[in-house]
Design an enzyme around this catalytic site. Structure first.
Site, short mmCIF file in Angstrom:
data_model
loop_
_atom_site.label_atom_id
_atom_site.label_comp_id
_atom_site.label_asym_id
_atom_site.label_seq_id
_atom_site.Cartn_x
_atom_site.Cartn_y
_atom_site.Cartn_z
N GLU A 84 0.83 -1.21 0.00
CA GLU A 84 0.00 0.00 0.00
C GLU A 84 0.87 1.26 0.00
O GLU A 84 0.58 2.24 -0.71
CB GLU A 84 -0.92 0.03 1.23
N CYS A 119 -0.38 0.79 8.03
CA CYS A 119 -0.70 1.18 6.65
C CYS A 119 -2.01 1.95 6.59
O CYS A 119 -2.13 2.95 5.88
CB CYS A 119 -0.78 -0.06 5.76
N HIS A 299 -39.26 -6.05 5.79
CA HIS A 299 -38.83 -5.53 4.50
C HIS A 299 -38.83 -4.00 4.53
O HIS A 299 -39.49 -3.37 5.35
CB HIS A 299 -39.75 -6.04 3.40
#
EC number: 3.5.4.38
Length: 440
Positions: A84, A119, A299
């Site tokens: 990275e 990192c 839902h």
């Protein structure tokens, strides 16, 4: 399990990276071998012997409102510097120093290991220094995530604007196609790839969940004003009110994508989102929200109804954008809600039809039409409006290939359902009604 990876490095330079006059690191190559990919990117729970980190990257630039690919390649840890950081040094010298600081860049990483805590901290500082960057990080495996410092810095990455997610089959296939010397062969998933992805994904969700709780100090964090939704990487809390976090661009493009999904595994990524905008006739500012149903729970349509009922509104116009059309139960509850409120105008646009070939689902759609709810398929104007209101009003919506063609096909399919149930004339009558507040 303690992953095997190089230890922390010392003596990182000041930021901005590249101003430290360290030597410039270069990608090892543009492509890696099939054997290297299959060994180092295999998303195992215990990855013995995999000490190296491979980072496949793609850098795109926005040019005339269109993404243009600039660079792609592969980095590997070198001289005790993790992949990275090698990338950040390279990016500073080869991209930021060369191109205008006004340019906007999108960086995508596909990594064999997620960033370690050091990192992650360096990446956070880099993003904080360069506001013209967006970063998406997809990791095959999670590195040392039981460490509190690692968890904290992964959260800081998200809070700085990075998208952090586990690699699913879709990302493995994309990585194989672009970064592997595949000889024209298709990617063949290894055993337990999806099972291992779900494990990595659930662990990452657990770590990142606190990052998405954002309640202003002046707001009450009660259940009535917090809506649960998910994104990349999954779980997020949105607060209703003046300030609302938008859907990420990646979320929108992956979840509202209206084309047919050929592979079953990708359906696990297609979540039932409901974005709504409520306009009142008294001149007040529109209310907006975004809901997502959790697996095994209510839902999104039911959460939406509970929310609207709690407002006790009468004359309003509500526009909903759904990734999937309602299931039969949700359709019947929406229809009953509308019949009890004849002054309410509700228009539902859906990106895709859910089990449209099954009679109970067709009957549910019919109940919506019969109650006076307008149900239609999202086309380019609706996708654009949804993008503007719930994603990013400062950037134009870039349609994917075939969007309008697929929308027209889905519209024809919906029209055939209306005709087969003898409702076309009824729907036309509703469409011809004058919708709006009573004329004085």
């Amino acid at each position: 399990m303690q992953p095997q990876r190089l230890g922390p490095r010392a003596g990182m330079g000041p930021f901005c990276l590249g101003c430290s006059h360290r030597k410039c690191y270069s990608p090892i190559r543009n492509l890696i071998s099939q054997e290297t990919f299959k060994f180092h990117f295999k998303n195992l729970g215990y990855a013995k012997g995999r000490k190296d980190t491979f980072l496949c990257y793609e850098v795109t630039r926005k040019d005339c409102d269109s993404p243009v690919s600039l660079h792609h390649g592969v980095f590997k840890n070198k001289d005790n510097i993790h992949a990275e950081i090698c990338f950040l040094y390279w990016f500073h010298d080869k991209v930021l120093k060369v191109l205008s600081p006004r340019e906007e860049f999108k960086i995508t990483w596909y990594m064999s290991w997620s960033p370690c805590f050091e990192c992650a901290e360096q990446i956070v500082r880099f993003l904080a220094t360069h506001h013209n960057l967006s970063l998406d990080i997809f990791s095959s495996r999670l590195y040392n995530v039981q460490d509190p410092e690692t968890q904290q810095n992964l959260c800081r990455l998200v809070q700085e604007g990075a998208q952090v997610a586990a690699m699913d089959l879709y990302e493995f296939k994309k990585c194989w196609k672009k970064f592997v010397d595949n000889g024209g062969r298709r990617f063949r998933p290894w055993k337990r790839l999806l099972t291992n992805f779900r494990y990595q994904d659930s662990k990452l969700q657990e770590i990142l969940r606190p990052c998405y709780i954002s309640v202003p100090s002046s707001s009450s964090s009660t259940l009535s004003n917090i809506c649960l939704t998910k994104g990349l990487p999954e779980t997020r809390f949105w607060v209703e009110g003046r300030r609302m976090d938008p859907l990420s661009e990646e979320e929108f493009y992956s979840q509202f994508y209206n084309q047919r999904v050929k592979h079953l595994c990708y359906y696990h990524r297609m979540k039932p989102y409901l974005c709504y905008q409520l306009e009142q006739f008294n001149g007040q500012a529109p209310l907006k929200g975004c809901l997502l149903s959790e697996k095994g729970k209510q839902h999104a349509e039911i959460l939406f109804l509970d929310k609207i009922r709690s407002m006790e509104l009468s004359q309003v116009t509500i526009t909903c954008y759904l990734t999937w059309s309602p299931c039969p139960n949700c359709a019947w509850q929406l229809a009953a809600f509308k019949r009890d409120r004849p002054d309410l105008i509700l228009h539902i646009y859906t990106s895709r039809l859910y089990f449209h070939w099954k009679r109970p689902f067709q009957k549910g759609l019919c109940s919506l039409w019969q109650s006076g709810i307008l149900v239609d398929v999202m086309d380019l104007p609706q996708f654009t409006d949804c993008w503007t209101n719930f994603v990013n009003p400062k950037r134009p919506f870039w349609p994917w290939k075939g969007l309008e063609i697929i929308s027209r096909r889905t519209q024809r399919r919906l029209r055939r359902i209306k005709e087969s149930w003898g409702l076309q004339d009824l729907v036309n009558d509703f469409g011809n009604l004058q919708l709006g507040p009573p004329m004085s």
